[in-house]
Design a protein around this motif. Sequence first.
Motif, PDB file in Angstrom:
ATOM      1  N   SER A   1      -5.539  -7.685  -5.724  1.00 33.31           N
ATOM      2  CA  SER A   1      -5.427  -6.233  -5.603  1.00 33.31           C
ATOM      3  C   SER A   1      -6.805  -5.601  -5.705  1.00 33.31           C
ATOM      4  O   SER A   1      -7.685  -6.108  -6.413  1.00 33.31           O
ATOM      5  CB  SER A   1      -4.536  -5.652  -6.711  1.00 33.31           C
ATOM      6  OG  SER A   1      -3.238  -6.187  -6.646  1.00 33.31           O
ATOM      7  N   THR A   2      -6.986  -4.490  -5.003  1.00 38.25           N
ATOM      8  CA  THR A   2      -8.234  -3.739  -5.092  1.00 38.25           C
ATOM      9  C   THR A   2      -7.949  -2.293  -4.728  1.00 38.25           C
ATOM     10  O   THR A   2      -6.798  -1.887  -4.533  1.00 38.25           O
ATOM     11  CB  THR A   2      -9.314  -4.359  -4.178  1.00 38.25           C
ATOM     12  OG1 THR A   2     -10.575  -3.733  -4.448  1.00 38.25           O
ATOM     13  CG2 THR A   2      -8.963  -4.230  -2.718  1.00 38.25           C
ATOM     14  N   ARG A   3      -9.024  -1.473  -4.654  1.00 42.03           N
ATOM     15  CA  ARG A   3      -8.887  -0.071  -4.266  1.00 42.03           C
ATOM     16  C   ARG A   3      -9.838   0.181  -3.104  1.00 42.03           C
ATOM     17  O   ARG A   3     -10.991  -0.257  -3.136  1.00 42.03           O
ATOM     18  CB  ARG A   3      -9.229   0.853  -5.433  1.00 42.03           C
ATOM     19  CG  ARG A   3      -8.382   0.626  -6.666  1.00 42.03           C
ATOM     20  CD  ARG A   3      -8.739   1.544  -7.806  1.00 42.03           C
ATOM     21  NE  ARG A   3     -10.132   1.429  -8.219  1.00 42.03           N
ATOM     22  CZ  ARG A   3     -10.571   1.685  -9.449  1.00 42.03           C
ATOM     23  NH1 ARG A   3      -9.717   2.035 -10.382  1.00 42.03           N
ATOM     24  NH2 ARG A   3     -11.841   1.579  -9.744  1.00 42.03           N
ATOM     25  N   VAL A   4      -9.362   0.901  -2.101  1.00 43.18           N
ATOM     26  CA  VAL A   4     -10.164   1.101  -0.896  1.00 43.18           C
ATOM     27  C   VAL A   4     -10.234   2.574  -0.520  1.00 43.18           C
ATOM     28  O   VAL A   4      -9.453   3.398  -0.996  1.00 43.18           O
ATOM     29  CB  VAL A   4      -9.593   0.297   0.295  1.00 43.18           C
ATOM     30  CG1 VAL A   4      -9.580  -1.186  -0.011  1.00 43.18           C
ATOM     31  CG2 VAL A   4      -8.189   0.788   0.669  1.00 43.18           C
ATOM     32  N   ARG A   5     -11.196   2.875   0.356  1.00 43.75           N
ATOM     33  CA  ARG A   5     -11.279   4.189   0.993  1.00 43.75           C
ATOM     34  C   ARG A   5     -10.544   4.128   2.332  1.00 43.75           C
ATOM     35  O   ARG A   5     -10.657   3.143   3.047  1.00 43.75           O
ATOM     36  CB  ARG A   5     -12.739   4.566   1.248  1.00 43.75           C
ATOM     37  CG  ARG A   5     -13.585   4.759  -0.004  1.00 43.75           C
ATOM     38  CD  ARG A   5     -14.997   5.166   0.386  1.00 43.75           C
ATOM     39  NE  ARG A   5     -15.753   5.638  -0.751  1.00 43.75           N
ATOM     40  CZ  ARG A   5     -16.773   4.983  -1.307  1.00 43.75           C
ATOM     41  NH1 ARG A   5     -17.150   3.816  -0.795  1.00 43.75           N
ATOM     42  NH2 ARG A   5     -17.410   5.481  -2.332  1.00 43.75           N
TER      43      ARG A   5
ATOM     44  N   ALA B   1       0.863  -1.179   0.000  1.00 39.77           N
ATOM     45  CA  ALA B   1       0.000   0.000   0.000  1.00 39.77           C
ATOM     46  C   ALA B   1       0.896   1.225   0.000  1.00 39.77           C
ATOM     47  O   ALA B   1       2.020   1.186   0.528  1.00 39.77           O
ATOM     48  CB  ALA B   1      -0.904   0.003   1.226  1.00 39.77           C
ATOM     49  N   PRO B   2       0.452   2.345  -0.565  1.00 39.21           N
ATOM     50  CA  PRO B   2       1.283   3.553  -0.543  1.00 39.21           C
ATOM     51  C   PRO B   2       1.416   4.082   0.878  1.00 39.21           C
ATOM     52  O   PRO B   2       0.451   4.057   1.653  1.00 39.21           O
ATOM     53  CB  PRO B   2       0.509   4.534  -1.431  1.00 39.21           C
ATOM     54  CG  PRO B   2      -0.910   4.062  -1.373  1.00 39.21           C
ATOM     55  CD  PRO B   2      -0.838   2.567  -1.247  1.00 39.21           C
ATOM     56  N   TYR B   3       2.601   4.558   1.219  1.00 36.82           N
ATOM     57  CA  TYR B   3       2.808   5.130   2.547  1.00 36.82           C
ATOM     58  C   TYR B   3       1.946   6.382   2.717  1.00 36.82           C
ATOM     59  O   TYR B   3       1.299   6.577   3.754  1.00 36.82           O
ATOM     60  CB  TYR B   3       4.282   5.462   2.733  1.00 36.82           C
ATOM     61  CG  TYR B   3       4.593   6.260   3.977  1.00 36.82           C
ATOM     62  CD1 TYR B   3       4.443   5.694   5.241  1.00 36.82           C
ATOM     63  CD2 TYR B   3       5.036   7.584   3.885  1.00 36.82           C
ATOM     64  CE1 TYR B   3       4.729   6.431   6.386  1.00 36.82           C
ATOM     65  CE2 TYR B   3       5.326   8.313   5.021  1.00 36.82           C
ATOM     66  CZ  TYR B   3       5.161   7.733   6.267  1.00 36.82           C
ATOM     67  OH  TYR B   3       5.437   8.457   7.391  1.00 36.82           O
ATOM     68  N   ARG B   4       1.927   7.224   1.705  1.00 34.61           N
ATOM     69  CA  ARG B   4       1.067   8.411   1.701  1.00 34.61           C
ATOM     70  C   ARG B   4       0.217   8.345   0.433  1.00 34.61           C
ATOM     71  O   ARG B   4       0.736   8.447  -0.674  1.00 34.61           O
ATOM     72  CB  ARG B   4       1.894   9.700   1.733  1.00 34.61           C
ATOM     73  CG  ARG B   4       1.051  10.954   1.926  1.00 34.61           C
ATOM     74  CD  ARG B   4       1.925  12.193   1.956  1.00 34.61           C
ATOM     75  NE  ARG B   4       2.836  12.221   3.088  1.00 34.61           N
ATOM     76  CZ  ARG B   4       2.512  12.661   4.302  1.00 34.61           C
ATOM     77  NH1 ARG B   4       1.285  13.094   4.539  1.00 34.61           N
ATOM     78  NH2 ARG B   4       3.408  12.663   5.267  1.00 34.61           N
ATOM     79  N   ALA B   5      -1.082   8.172   0.601  1.00 38.50           N
ATOM     80  CA  ALA B   5      -1.962   7.948  -0.543  1.00 38.50           C
ATOM     81  C   ALA B   5      -2.198   9.232  -1.325  1.00 38.50           C
ATOM     82  O   ALA B   5      -2.381  10.307  -0.741  1.00 38.50           O
ATOM     83  CB  ALA B   5      -3.290   7.374  -0.072  1.00 38.50           C
ATOM     84  N   HIS B   6      -2.195   9.125  -2.646  1.00 32.96           N
ATOM     85  CA  HIS B   6      -2.473  10.268  -3.516  1.00 32.96           C
ATOM     86  C   HIS B   6      -3.940  10.677  -3.414  1.00 32.96           C
ATOM     87  O   HIS B   6      -4.277  11.861  -3.416  1.00 32.96           O
ATOM     88  CB  HIS B   6      -2.117   9.912  -4.959  1.00 32.96           C
ATOM     89  CG  HIS B   6      -2.487  10.976  -5.951  1.00 32.96           C
ATOM     90  ND1 HIS B   6      -1.827  12.183  -6.024  1.00 32.96           N
ATOM     91  CD2 HIS B   6      -3.472  11.019  -6.896  1.00 32.96           C
ATOM     92  CE1 HIS B   6      -2.376  12.928  -6.979  1.00 32.96           C
ATOM     93  NE2 HIS B   6      -3.371  12.251  -7.518  1.00 32.96           N
ATOM     94  N   ASP B   7      -4.837   9.695  -3.324  1.00 31.51           N
ATOM     95  CA  ASP B   7      -6.276   9.934  -3.229  1.00 31.51           C
ATOM     96  C   ASP B   7      -6.833   8.987  -2.174  1.00 31.51           C
ATOM     97  O   ASP B   7      -6.817   7.773  -2.361  1.00 31.51           O
ATOM     98  CB  ASP B   7      -6.945   9.690  -4.587  1.00 31.51           C
ATOM     99  CG  ASP B   7      -8.431  10.040  -4.603  1.00 31.51           C
ATOM    100  OD1 ASP B   7      -9.032  10.151  -3.509  1.00 31.51           O
ATOM    101  OD2 ASP B   7      -8.996  10.190  -5.705  1.00 31.51           O
ATOM    102  N   ALA B   8      -7.328   9.538  -1.064  1.00 28.23           N
ATOM    103  CA  ALA B   8      -7.798   8.709   0.049  1.00 28.23           C
ATOM    104  C   ALA B   8      -9.030   7.890  -0.302  1.00 28.23           C
ATOM    105  O   ALA B   8      -9.359   6.934   0.405  1.00 28.23           O
ATOM    106  CB  ALA B   8      -8.106   9.589   1.265  1.00 28.23           C
ATOM    107  N   ALA B   9      -9.726   8.247  -1.388  1.00 30.85           N
ATOM    108  CA  ALA B   9     -10.912   7.499  -1.811  1.00 30.85           C
ATOM    109  C   ALA B   9     -10.566   6.384  -2.785  1.00 30.85           C
ATOM    110  O   ALA B   9     -11.433   5.560  -3.118  1.00 30.85           O
ATOM    111  CB  ALA B   9     -11.939   8.434  -2.448  1.00 30.85           C
ATOM    112  N   LEU B  10      -9.309   6.353  -3.236  1.00 35.19           N
ATOM    113  CA  LEU B  10      -8.877   5.346  -4.224  1.00 35.19           C
ATOM    114  C   LEU B  10      -7.466   4.865  -3.866  1.00 35.19           C
ATOM    115  O   LEU B  10      -6.516   5.104  -4.601  1.00 35.19           O
ATOM    116  CB  LEU B  10      -8.876   5.931  -5.639  1.00 35.19           C
ATOM    117  CG  LEU B  10     -10.223   6.196  -6.302  1.00 35.19           C
ATOM    118  CD1 LEU B  10     -10.039   7.012  -7.565  1.00 35.19           C
ATOM    119  CD2 LEU B  10     -10.920   4.884  -6.640  1.00 35.19           C
ATOM    120  N   VAL B  11      -7.344   4.197  -2.752  1.00 37.35           N
ATOM    121  CA  VAL B  11      -6.030   3.746  -2.301  1.00 37.35           C
ATOM    122  C   VAL B  11      -5.780   2.325  -2.806  1.00 37.35           C
ATOM    123  O   VAL B  11      -6.522   1.402  -2.471  1.00 37.35           O
ATOM    124  CB  VAL B  11      -5.936   3.775  -0.766  1.00 37.35           C
ATOM    125  CG1 VAL B  11      -4.556   3.320  -0.303  1.00 37.35           C
ATOM    126  CG2 VAL B  11      -6.231   5.181  -0.240  1.00 37.35           C
TER     127      VAL B  11
END
Length: 282
Positions: free
Chosen positions: A123-127, A67-77
């Motif tokens: 893999s997926t995308r989460v909020r 997972a990214p340490y600091r997410a670019h978009d918190a609604a699409l992590v």
Amino acid sequence: MSARASRPAILLGSFLAALLLTVGSVPAQTRPSDAKPEDYARWDSVREVYFPDREIEDGSAFLSLEAPYRAHDAALVPITMKASIPEDAGWSIRTLTLLIDGNPVPLAGKFHLHDDRKALEISTRVRVNEYTLIHAVAETSDGRLLSAERYVKAAGGCSAPAMKDPQQALARLGKMKLNLPQSVPADAPVTAQLLVSHPNHSGMQFDQISRTYVPPYFVRSIKVSYDGKPLMEVETDISLSEDPSLHFTFQPRGPGELDVRVTDSKDQVYTGDWQVTPEPAS
């Protein structure tokens, strides 16, 4: 050294010992550097909800969470869970649970696997609603629980407004797309990407026009089968992002149809099917 001079060192040692007890059984080498004792206290509460009275072992030898340490978009992590188990091991992974500890509903997905998995990648995308630990917990065929974790800096993902116009979202509701490699080899693992068009409202998003909160409306389950046999069932909730995306691996042992059945929180059902024709090994 005098007794007076050594007293601060004794107090410091006592404090560090207490801190190690606070963070519990998480091995030092796997602790994310920014996680605080309160993050592990919250994890203790979350694990008791989803795995009451069960021991969870450090699974870093077999399981990883990206997972990214600091997410670019918190609604699409973007999140990736990987597992690799020796072929001669007498066990496999049956279920994989993805938990966003700091979300109002931590469960992002519970993946039930129907084939004997020694290696897998999902893999997926989460909020992500606030700075938090994220956990992947694997349940093995011999009844153990193994975990991996990451710390993610992101905030506001559960209340972020939808990216699509509401009318556009409704017009595409339930439509699916399956992406496969250009060439699908026979008897070898294949990675597929499933895209489902759905607003996946969290219930925390505010409509600036109506001045009210948008009611929760989300994908509740995804079932995938190949050639009439179940591959994977996923239980989901509001932590999954808008327009859910799912990368998963499967091994086609011959031509067959990959079928997907999606059910949302209004009990609406959407289906899709794709013919898969693996190429024979050269």
